[in-house]
Design an enzyme around this catalytic site. Structure first.
Site, short mmCIF file in Angstrom:
data_model
loop_
_atom_site.label_atom_id
_atom_site.label_comp_id
_atom_site.label_asym_id
_atom_site.label_seq_id
_atom_site.Cartn_x
_atom_site.Cartn_y
_atom_site.Cartn_z
N HIS A 1 0.61 -1.64 4.69
CA HIS A 1 1.16 -0.92 3.53
C HIS A 1 0.00 -0.33 2.73
O HIS A 1 -0.38 -0.83 1.69
CB HIS A 1 2.01 -1.84 2.66
CG HIS A 1 2.36 -1.20 1.34
ND1 HIS A 1 3.18 -0.10 1.24
CD2 HIS A 1 1.97 -1.49 0.07
CE1 HIS A 1 3.27 0.26 -0.04
NE2 HIS A 1 2.54 -0.57 -0.76
N ASP B 1 8.00 2.21 2.24
CA ASP B 1 7.46 3.29 3.08
C ASP B 1 8.54 3.79 4.04
O ASP B 1 8.69 4.99 4.28
CB ASP B 1 6.25 2.79 3.87
CG ASP B 1 5.23 2.11 2.98
OD1 ASP B 1 4.40 2.81 2.40
OD2 ASP B 1 5.28 0.87 2.86
P1 NAX Z 1 3.47 -5.16 -13.25
O1 NAX Z 1 2.03 -5.22 -13.61
O2 NAX Z 1 4.43 -4.43 -14.12
O3 NAX Z 1 4.03 -6.65 -13.12
C1 NAX Z 1 3.34 -7.65 -12.43
C2 NAX Z 1 3.66 -8.95 -13.11
O4 NAX Z 1 3.08 -10.00 -12.36
C3 NAX Z 1 3.12 -9.06 -14.54
O5 NAX Z 1 4.19 -9.35 -15.43
C4 NAX Z 1 2.12 -10.20 -14.45
O6 NAX Z 1 2.10 -10.99 -15.62
C5 NAX Z 1 2.67 -10.98 -13.27
N1 NAX Z 1 1.69 -11.88 -12.65
C6 NAX Z 1 0.36 -11.70 -12.48
N2 NAX Z 1 -0.20 -12.78 -11.93
C7 NAX Z 1 0.80 -13.65 -11.70
C8 NAX Z 1 0.85 -14.96 -11.15
N3 NAX Z 1 -0.25 -15.58 -10.74
N4 NAX Z 1 2.05 -15.58 -11.08
C9 NAX Z 1 3.16 -14.97 -11.53
N5 NAX Z 1 3.18 -13.75 -12.07
C10 NAX Z 1 2.01 -13.09 -12.15
O7 NAX Z 1 3.52 -4.63 -11.76
P2 NAX Z 1 4.75 -4.04 -10.92
O8 NAX Z 1 4.82 -2.59 -11.13
O9 NAX Z 1 5.96 -4.87 -11.18
O10 NAX Z 1 4.21 -4.27 -9.44
C11 NAX Z 1 4.02 -5.56 -8.89
C12 NAX Z 1 3.24 -5.50 -7.60
O11 NAX Z 1 3.94 -4.74 -6.62
C13 NAX Z 1 1.87 -4.83 -7.73
O12 NAX Z 1 0.93 -5.62 -7.02
C14 NAX Z 1 2.06 -3.50 -7.04
O13 NAX Z 1 0.86 -3.00 -6.53
C15 NAX Z 1 3.03 -3.88 -5.97
N6 NAX Z 1 3.78 -2.78 -5.32
C16 NAX Z 1 4.05 -2.91 -4.00
C17 NAX Z 1 4.78 -1.98 -3.31
C18 NAX Z 1 5.07 -2.14 -1.87
O14 NAX Z 1 5.70 -1.27 -1.29
N7 NAX Z 1 4.66 -3.21 -1.19
C19 NAX Z 1 5.26 -0.76 -4.00
C20 NAX Z 1 5.35 -0.90 -5.48
C21 NAX Z 1 4.24 -1.66 -6.13
O15 NAX Z 1 3.14 -0.80 -6.31
#
Ligand code: NAX
Length: 323
Positions: A185, A157
């Site tokens: 956030h 952000d």
């Molecule tokens: P993806 O869905 O591409 O990847 C997430 C990964 O986490 C998957 O490979 C899944 O298998 C894995 N996962 C799920 N549960 C797990 C666990 N218990 N232990 C280990 N791994 C696990 O998502 P991606 O685009 O990489 O985003 C990841 C996270 O970042 C999401 O929650 C998203 O909302 C968040 N974000 C946060 C942002 C921020 O500014 N704070 C911005 C970007 C993003 O949206």
């Protein structure tokens, strides 16, 4: 130091991971060897193996080792940095409460595993959404780790806010200082321009209030959705970049304010204990919330509204028995 820095990344096979791991291995946290410890859920491990093959194929000079697995206790063993990126994505029909409950289970388990296995100096940064409340859950389940070692990501952000302001004023981002995001956030996050300086002058004096209220804040707040619309996928490289920026500055120090979501000590009337974004500086690996900032009524109102969201999430996860 030549001892490798042990860095855990969760959700390593995901979109953000695909950008994050290569930057980490290339030395983005500093000129020091690094050992990557990558956590994924069992079904994603084969895909993660493919990513590790690509890491091998980069022959990164600083990459001292990579370990992957689905057991948080093993992966977090001895880590000094933990980037908690993996989370359950919001699916169609899921509201924020469903998301809190699904992710709560992940972050209680990971908090405990960090508590019992991480190095004494561990720094934990939560990127996975809802990031602030996930950090609160992990922190509350790790009683032996000082609370201030749990942060959440609002640097994306912050970076978005910086570029939007730079574009508006036609200046390079390097002209901007003392910018900060306050609160949660989510779309209630508040970028305060009233204390920001551009080219040595107040930012707020160079734009009008209507632009701040009707264009600037909404553009920054809805940027994630705009990226999804344009790209067909959510922000990944920029989220990885922000995750690195935050951890880099936490480890190496700052020369300007940065936005960090940290456990509130009650500064500026923000409810103690919730993980909320503040302007921070870092010295010797320890952040401090910038003190003595004057907030006008507009800022106070916006910050209070975002803090109210965080209190609501805290109450929900308390009710669910997660904290
Ligand atoms: P993806 O869905 O591409 O990847 C997430 C990964 O986490 C998957 O490979 C899944 O298998 C894995 N996962 C799920 N549960 C797990 C666990 N218990 N232990 C280990 N791994 C696990 O998502 P991606 O685009 O990489 O985003 C990841 C996270 O970042 C999401 O929650 C998203 O909302 C968040 N974000 C946060 C942002 C921020 O500014 N704070 C911005 C970007 C993003 O949206």
């Amino acid at each position: 130091s030549t001892t490798p820095l042990k860095v855990a990344v969760t959700g390593a096979a995901g979109q953000i991971g695909y950008s994050l791991l290569f930057r980490l291995a290339a030395g983005a946290l500093g000129d020091r060897p690094i050992e990557l410890r990558l956590l994924e859920i069992e079904p994603a491990l084969p895909s993660l193996e493919g990513v590790v093959m690509e890491l091998d194929d980069c022959a990164f000079p600083l990459l001292a080792g990579v370990e992957i697995g689905a057991d948080p206790a093993a992966i977090f063993s001895g880590v000094s940095v933990a980037m908690l990126v993996g989370a359950m994505p919001r699916k169609e029909g899921m509201d924020r409460a469903d998301l809190l409950s699904a992710n709560g289970k992940i972050f209680t388990g990971q908090g405990k595993a960090l508590n019992d296995n991480a190095a004494d100096d561990v720094k934990v940064l939560v990127t996975g959404n809802p990031a602030n409340t996930n950090a609160l859950i992990a922190m509350s389940n790790a009683p032996d780790i000082p609370n201030e070692r749990f942060n959440a990501l609002t640097r994306l952000d912050h970076n978005r806010a910086k570029t939007q302001l730079a574009k508006k004023l036609g200046v390079p981002v390097t002209e901007i200082s003392q910018l900060a995001i306050w609160g949660n956030h989510d779309d209630s996050m508040y970028p305060d321009l009233f204390n920001t300086m551009v080219g040595g002058k107040s930012a707020a004096e160079q734009v009008d209030q209507a632009w701040i209220t009707d264009e600037y804040i909404p553009t920054v707040a809805t940027r994630g959705g705009a990226i999804i619309k344009a790209r067909g996928a959510s922000s990944a490289a920029s989220a990885a970049n922000a995750t690195i920026d935050h951890m880099h500055d936490w480890l190496n120090g700052t020369s300007d304010w940065v936005s960090m979501s940290v456990p509130s000590d009650g500064s500026y009337g923000v409810t103690e204990g919730i993980v909320s974004s503040f302007p921070c500086t870092v010295t010797d690996g320890q952040y401090e919330i910038v003190q003595g900032i004057e907030l006008n009524d507009f800022s106070k109102e916006r910050i209070a509204a975002s803090v109210a969201r965080l209190e609501g999430e805290r109450d929900q996860v308390k009710q669910l028995g997660l904290i």
